[in-house]
Design an enzyme around this catalytic site. Structure first.
Site, PDB file in Angstrom:
ATOM      1  CB  SER A 165    -104.719  14.642 -12.031  1.00  0.00           C
ATOM      2  OG  SER A 165    -104.518  16.017 -12.259  1.00  0.00           O
ATOM      3  CE1 TYR A 178    -105.441  16.038  -6.669  1.00  0.00           C
ATOM      4  CE2 TYR A 178    -104.983  17.580  -8.445  1.00  0.00           C
ATOM      5  CZ  TYR A 178    -105.762  16.582  -7.899  1.00  0.00           C
ATOM      6  OH  TYR A 178    -106.869  16.129  -8.586  1.00  0.00           O
TER       7      TYR A 178
END
Ligand code: NAD
Length: 282
Positions: A165, A178
């Site tokens: 990501s 995250y």
């Protein structure tokens, strides 16, 4: 299906985790369109089944399997069934992942007085929520890799693709767990690439920029569908000034999987982000 280019996966079995979701259902369709037998794994069996049915209806070969990537017994059960249905795994795409509201702060910055407010601050983030997000993204990649990579030992042209990501490069505000977990995925991709280099298993990752999916839509859009201030910031930070379309990830996926195109490529993370990771904001 419209693919940027075609590769021949007709003798390959591909296993995709999180395949009931937006991005990984798209990946599953791309793999099937290249001829792979695709095993769609998801904790949400109905979601995976829907996409497996769509692939089959389009003439591809696919089956859905209920599987919790955090439960080794569940992954092993799926593995045994896939081996019986399709044979050994050639391509593993570790896609299950995402954030969780319990690991998300209400505000981007700490300001004096926040502790007196009824908001999620850094100080009261639920460690269980943080653990959930770390586990889902990191262990949820590690455990399926432990199970399915066993099929790849002693065989040729096998590979793993992980999903990282933008958070892995520079953490995004509000989502510390995250961000850390996806940084761990990029790091783990390099670790695995080195570890399996003598076994001929290539390991790479894709780092998608911003795509609107189930796991992030609450952060990006209000209940009435209007964009949140976060969406405005994302688009301002994306030189191409738009969200990505899931099919725009397919070129990177097919390149990384292709033995012809990427035979000497292992341990890399490809950003597909409209320029987000290249832009300083100035
Ligand atoms: P999504 O929420 O649409 O899909 C995630 C899927 O994972 C869901 O179908 C869910 O049921 C499944 N899942 C959740 N927990 C599971 C478990 N324990 N076992 C098996 N399956 C489980 O999200 P998405 O955006 O399509 O996410 C796919 C991947 O892409 C994730 O790893 C995500 O972190 C990553 N990613 C997404 C974006 C984005 O902009 N959407 C950006 C970068 C990275």
């Amino acid at each position: 299906m419209n693919l940027p280019f075609q590769i021949d996966l007709s003798r390959k079995t591909a296993v995709v985790t999180g395949a009931g979701g937006v991005l990984c259902s798209g990946f599953s369709k791309a793999l099937a369109a290249c001829g792979a037998r695709v095993a769609l794994l998801d904790i949400n069996q109905a979601a995976a089944q829907k996409y497996a049915d769509e692939i089959t209806a389009a003439g591809g070969t696919a089956k859905a399997y209920e599987c919790d990537v955090l439960n080794r017994a569940s992954v092993e059960a799926a593995h045994a069934q896939i081996a019986a249905d399709f044979g050994p795994c050639d391509i593993l795409l570790n896609g299950a992942g995402g954030n969780n509201p319990r690991a998300t702060t209400t505000n981007e910055y700490y300001f004096e007085g926040d502790l007196d407010k009824d908001i999620a601050t850094f100080f009261n983030l639920d460690p269980k929520g943080v653990e959930f997000v770390f586990n889902l993204n990191f262990l949820g990649t590690l455990i399926p890799t432990q199970v399915f990579t066993q099929d790849m030992l002693g065989r040729e042209s096998c590979c793993i693709v992980n999903i990282s990501s933008m958070n892995a490069y520079t953490p995004l505000t509000k989502i510390p767990a995250y961000s850390g977990a996806k940084a761990a995925i990029s790091n783990f991709t390099q670790w695995l690439a080195v570890h399996f280099s003598k076994a001929g298993i290539r390991v790479n990752a894709i780092a998608p920029g911003f795509f609107v999916t189930i796991q992030n839509e609450k952060l990006l859009f209000n209940d009435d569908g209007t964009p949140t201030p976060r969406t405005d910031k994302i688009l301002a930070g994306t030189p191409m000034e738009r969200f990505g379309k899931p099919e725009e990830l397919n070129g990177a996926l097919l390149y990384l999987i292709s033995e012809e195109a990427a035979s000497f490529v292992t341990g890399i993370v490809i950003p597909v982000d409209g320029g987000f990771s290249a832009y300083s904001g100035v």
